[in-house]
Structure formats: C-alpha cells, structure tokens
Design a protein around this motif. Structure first.
Motif, mmCIF file in Angstrom:
data_model
loop_
_atom_site.group_PDB
_atom_site.id
_atom_site.type_symbol
_atom_site.label_atom_id
_atom_site.label_comp_id
_atom_site.label_asym_id
_atom_site.label_seq_id
_atom_site.Cartn_x
_atom_site.Cartn_y
_atom_site.Cartn_z
ATOM 1 N N SER A 1 4.728 -6.115 -0.018
ATOM 2 C CA SER A 1 4.789 -7.455 0.546
ATOM 3 C C SER A 1 3.876 -7.538 1.753
ATOM 4 C CB SER A 1 6.231 -7.797 0.938
ATOM 5 O OG SER A 1 6.598 -7.034 2.070
ATOM 6 N N LYS A 2 3.423 -8.756 2.047
ATOM 7 C CA LYS A 2 2.518 -8.942 3.186
ATOM 8 C C LYS A 2 3.163 -8.438 4.476
ATOM 9 C CE LYS A 2 -1.061 -10.883 1.376
ATOM 10 N NZ LYS A 2 -2.314 -11.614 1.481
ATOM 11 N N THR A 3 4.437 -8.743 4.646
ATOM 12 C CA THR A 3 5.085 -8.355 5.898
ATOM 13 C C THR A 3 5.360 -6.851 5.956
ATOM 14 O OG1 THR A 3 7.176 -8.955 4.878
ATOM 15 C CG2 THR A 3 6.199 -10.564 6.390
ATOM 16 N N GLY A 4 5.374 -6.199 4.783
ATOM 17 C CA GLY A 4 5.671 -4.771 4.768
ATOM 18 C C GLY A 4 4.434 -3.897 4.854
ATOM 19 N N LEU A 5 3.262 -4.523 4.896
ATOM 20 C CA LEU A 5 2.021 -3.749 4.827
ATOM 21 C C LEU A 5 1.933 -2.665 5.899
ATOM 22 C CD1 LEU A 5 -0.786 -3.403 3.487
ATOM 23 C CD2 LEU A 5 -1.671 -4.852 5.315
ATOM 24 N N GLN A 6 2.370 -3.026 7.109
ATOM 25 C CA GLN A 6 2.260 -2.084 8.231
ATOM 26 C C GLN A 6 2.896 -0.738 7.922
ATOM 27 O OE1 GLN A 6 3.241 -3.247 12.093
ATOM 28 N NE2 GLN A 6 2.185 -5.214 11.982
ATOM 29 N N GLN A 7 3.988 -0.794 7.143
ATOM 30 C CA GLN A 7 4.691 0.430 6.788
ATOM 31 C C GLN A 7 3.884 1.313 5.842
ATOM 32 O OE1 GLN A 7 8.737 -1.449 6.187
ATOM 33 N NE2 GLN A 7 8.989 0.493 5.119
ATOM 34 N N PRO B 1 9.794 4.527 -0.909
ATOM 35 C CA PRO B 1 10.507 3.314 -1.330
ATOM 36 C C PRO B 1 10.986 2.505 -0.123
ATOM 37 C CG PRO B 1 11.574 5.324 -2.192
ATOM 38 C CD PRO B 1 10.448 5.769 -1.325
ATOM 39 N N SER B 2 10.941 1.212 -0.229
ATOM 40 C CA SER B 2 11.503 0.349 0.812
ATOM 41 C C SER B 2 11.686 -1.030 0.220
ATOM 42 C CB SER B 2 10.582 0.268 2.029
ATOM 43 O OG SER B 2 9.620 -0.758 1.859
ATOM 44 N N GLU B 3 12.313 -1.895 0.985
ATOM 45 C CA GLU B 3 12.520 -3.267 0.501
ATOM 46 C C GLU B 3 11.184 -3.990 0.325
ATOM 47 O OE1 GLU B 3 14.104 -5.680 3.656
ATOM 48 O OE2 GLU B 3 13.307 -4.304 5.168
ATOM 49 N N HIS B 4 10.117 -3.457 0.917
ATOM 50 C CA HIS B 4 8.811 -4.119 0.833
ATOM 51 C C HIS B 4 7.985 -3.658 -0.357
ATOM 52 C CE1 HIS B 4 9.329 -6.141 4.605
ATOM 53 N NE2 HIS B 4 9.671 -5.002 5.183
ATOM 54 N N LEU B 5 8.475 -2.630 -1.046
ATOM 55 C CA LEU B 5 7.731 -2.096 -2.186
ATOM 56 C C LEU B 5 8.443 -2.468 -3.475
ATOM 57 C CD1 LEU B 5 5.327 -0.151 -3.001
ATOM 58 C CD2 LEU B 5 7.076 1.626 -3.190
ATOM 59 N N GLN B 6 7.749 -3.226 -4.331
ATOM 60 C CA GLN B 6 8.303 -3.535 -5.645
ATOM 61 C C GLN B 6 7.579 -2.666 -6.661
ATOM 62 O OE1 GLN B 6 7.869 -8.011 -5.330
ATOM 63 N NE2 GLN B 6 9.217 -7.825 -7.110
ATOM 64 N N TYR C 1 -11.693 -9.306 -15.570
ATOM 65 C CA TYR C 1 -10.309 -9.779 -15.630
ATOM 66 C C TYR C 1 -9.433 -8.819 -14.835
ATOM 67 C CZ TYR C 1 -6.381 -12.280 -17.754
ATOM 68 O OH TYR C 1 -5.254 -13.060 -17.963
ATOM 69 N N ILE C 2 -8.774 -9.336 -13.829
ATOM 70 C CA ILE C 2 -7.942 -8.477 -12.986
ATOM 71 C C ILE C 2 -6.520 -9.021 -12.945
ATOM 72 C CG2 ILE C 2 -7.613 -7.538 -10.655
ATOM 73 C CD1 ILE C 2 -10.633 -7.726 -10.258
ATOM 74 N N SER C 3 -5.603 -8.254 -13.507
ATOM 75 C CA SER C 3 -4.190 -8.607 -13.404
ATOM 76 C C SER C 3 -3.673 -8.098 -12.065
ATOM 77 C CB SER C 3 -3.387 -7.948 -14.526
ATOM 78 O OG SER C 3 -3.797 -8.392 -15.801
ATOM 79 N N THR C 4 -2.824 -8.873 -11.437
ATOM 80 C CA THR C 4 -2.130 -8.363 -10.252
ATOM 81 C C THR C 4 -0.628 -8.490 -10.502
ATOM 82 O OG1 THR C 4 -2.074 -10.480 -9.085
ATOM 83 C CG2 THR C 4 -4.007 -9.071 -8.720
ATOM 84 N N PHE C 5 0.163 -8.064 -9.526
ATOM 85 C CA PHE C 5 1.612 -8.029 -9.722
ATOM 86 C C PHE C 5 2.155 -9.405 -10.111
ATOM 87 C CE2 PHE C 5 6.051 -7.049 -8.847
ATOM 88 C CZ PHE C 5 6.113 -5.718 -9.212
#
Ligand code: ARG
Length: 331
Positions: A16-22, A65-70, A299-303
C-alpha cells in the motif's frame, strides 16, 4: 516456435502507498544490491493505487508480512516465447501482439487466467502453477515446450500434460467488458546496462519512493488527466523501465536506451473495479483486436488493473476499437 517455462516461482504482491516506508529497505536491496540477494526475478510497478511487486521466492522472503502487504495466494510461473529466427511472420509488431493469437487466445479459451508482464526485452506470460498441465496441453500443438531447470532446458512432452482439455468452445469466453481509461501521458520503454544502475540510483530512489512528495518549486496544479505509472524490473540480469516522459527527463539521458525508433507510447488502463486474479480473457480481449490490426503493444498487469501501451500514433484507432467492443457486448 519455442515456449519456455522459466525456472522462477513467482508471487504477486502489492504494497500500500502508506506502507511503502516499511518496505524501502528490502526494495533497495532487491533493486541495487544484487550480490546480497538470490532474487532473480523482480518487478516493481507504481500506480495510483499501490505498488505491485512480482518476485521469486528468494525475493519474497525479504518482504515481511504486514497489513500493508497483500499477497495473491498462488505461485505463478513465467512463460516466454522464443522465435527461433526463421520467423516468416510478416508482422513487424512487437510485444503482446506477437503472442495474442498463439498463446493468449488459446489460454483464454481454456479458461486459464494469466498475468502479463511486458518488458523492454520480452513478454512474460505468468500462469498459475496449478494450471501448468492445462497450459502445456493447450500450447503443445503450436510450440516446442521446454522447462528450464537449473540452467538446462528440458523438453516437455504432451503426455506429461493433462489430456482432458475442454475442446468444445473455440471461443474466448465472453468476459466482462471493463471500463478503459486513456490517460494523457506519453510513455517510453527503456533499458539500461545493469552495471550502470548505481549511476541512476539517486534518481530512481527519488522517482520510486518520493514521487508523491511535492518538490521544491514544483507547480501545485497537478495534471489530473495524467496517471502515475512507473515500472522497474530486473529479471535474469536484464533491466527494463517503463516511465512517462516527465519521469524520463529526470534521468541522465546517456544511460538509458530505448529501441532505435525511440517511439512514445500511450496507455489504456483496463478496469474500473480491481480486476482480481481469477477472471480470464481480459488480456485476450484487448490483444486480439490489436493483433488483427497489427498494432504493437506492451501489456503490464498490476495487482489492481491491466495496462496496455500502444504506439502514440495508434491511440485514436485503439480507443475507437475498444469503444466499439463495448457496444458489441449486450449489457
Ligand atoms: N487474469 C486476467 C486475464 O487472464 C489478466 C489479469 C487481470 N488482473 C489483474 N489483477 N491485473 O486476462
């Protein structure tokens, strides 16, 4: 034509954008410190929604693993088509267009979900490991299939594959037609000698990790019609970068290279709601008409979404084509 099943077991994840720092610490290691990791397949794409990270098991170990990583639950294997030089094809098109009819459409017909990753060098078609026997059974007529194992290419025979293919529908399943967005930015698809990565390190760190913080003196009125999209991949020692012309201006011009024609690309982003991973036929639906008109496409798939890049001079006809597709399908 040869089809290689590469020796990488991949995970598809998003930060997630907010989790990037981690995650900057492991990401810097994966991008710049090749001697400190055994990761051989790494791709990072920033979109407005999140950062998509596709990487092999060695790389995946680095992400706590964290709440910011899917993390998408399956293991994915990359397939790669190698034309053995004698290609008598009349087509000049590059990218996913070349494999639309031979790989993408047949897999969609067999209801195999794919995840596409085009790079400067080649196009990777990711399929779920559990679908491999269906994949081999589907493509064995058209290709010599090899499985790469510990640096060797081992031929895969059809009898290893499942023979219970559903041969009934020769038609691409009528997938939902997803909304398409055409942002205004122009993109370039570039590469770089991996040994010169240190020379662009500060720019890459700035663009990847600080692009959302306003720069000193930067104009405030953000162009809402442009999309944030930046993709970096380091796969088997090859670097590929997809960025818009604005990001490109920040890099030293002499280190990045693009194909001799130096073309610019426009994007069609596919999907209104996140596309998920189970639906099949999305790539097929987009790449078929492009192949019919012989229009190159990365062609680039993202999440969350899919992204097709087409030559900028073709964007008008591609937009029309996609709109016509929308009208064909009864809602
Ligand atoms: N599975 C889709 C297909 O087979 C493509 C990937 C869409 N999903 C995504 N998260 N980008 O056509």
């Amino acid at each position: 034509m040869d089809l290689h099943i590469l020796d990488h077991k991949l995970r598809v994840t998003s930060i997630s954008k907010t989790g990037l720092q981690q995650y900057t610490h492991p990401l810097i290691k994966l991008i710049f410190l090749r001697n400190r990791t055994r990761c051989k397949f790494f791709s990072l794409t920033e979109t407005p929604e999140n950062y998509t990270v596709v990487l092999d098991e060695e790389g995946f170990k680095e992400l706590q693993p964290s709440e910011h990583l899917q993390v998408e639950g399956s293991t994915w294997l990359p397939l790669n088509v190698v034309s053995n030089g004698n290609a008598s094809s009349s087509s000049q098109a590059v990218g996913v267009t070349k494999i639309a009819k031979s790989v993408i459409a047949p897999l969609a017909e067999q209801h195999v979900s794919v995840f596409m990753l085009s790079t400067y060098q080649t196009d990777f078609i990711l399929v779920r490991e559990k679908d491999l026997s269906v994949v081999v059974g589907t493509l064995v007529e058209e290709f010599n299939i090899f499985r790469e194992e510990g640096g060797e290419s081992v031929p895969v025979h059809s009898q290893d594959a499942c023979n219970g293919l559903q041969r009934n529908g020769r038609e691409v399943p009528h997938a939902t037609v997803h909304p398409v967005l055409i942002p205004k930015n122009q993109f370039c698809v570039m590469s770089l000698d991996p040994d010169t990565l240190p020379a662009i390190a500060t720019t890459l760190i700035d663009v990847l990790f600080y692009s959302n913080s306003p720069k000193e003196g930067a104009s405030v009125d953000q162009d809402m019609e442009c999309i944030k999209f930046f993709s970096f991949s380091l796969i088997d020692g090859y670097v590929s970068l997809v960025m818009d012309t604005e990001a490109q201006r920040q890099f030293p011009a002499d280190l990045l290279f693009t194909s001799s024609s130096g073309e610019l690309w426009r994007m069609a982003r596919i999907g209104g709601q996140p596309l998920g991973f189970d639906e099949c036929g999305i790539v097929a639906q987009i790449s078929q008409p492009l192949a019919d008109s012989d229009i190159s496409a990365y062609y680039i798939s993202t999440f969350s979404f899919d992204h097709a890049l087409v030559p900028e001079e073709d964007i008008v006809s591609v937009t029309e084509m996609l709109q016509a597709q929308r009208k064909d399908i009864p809602s």
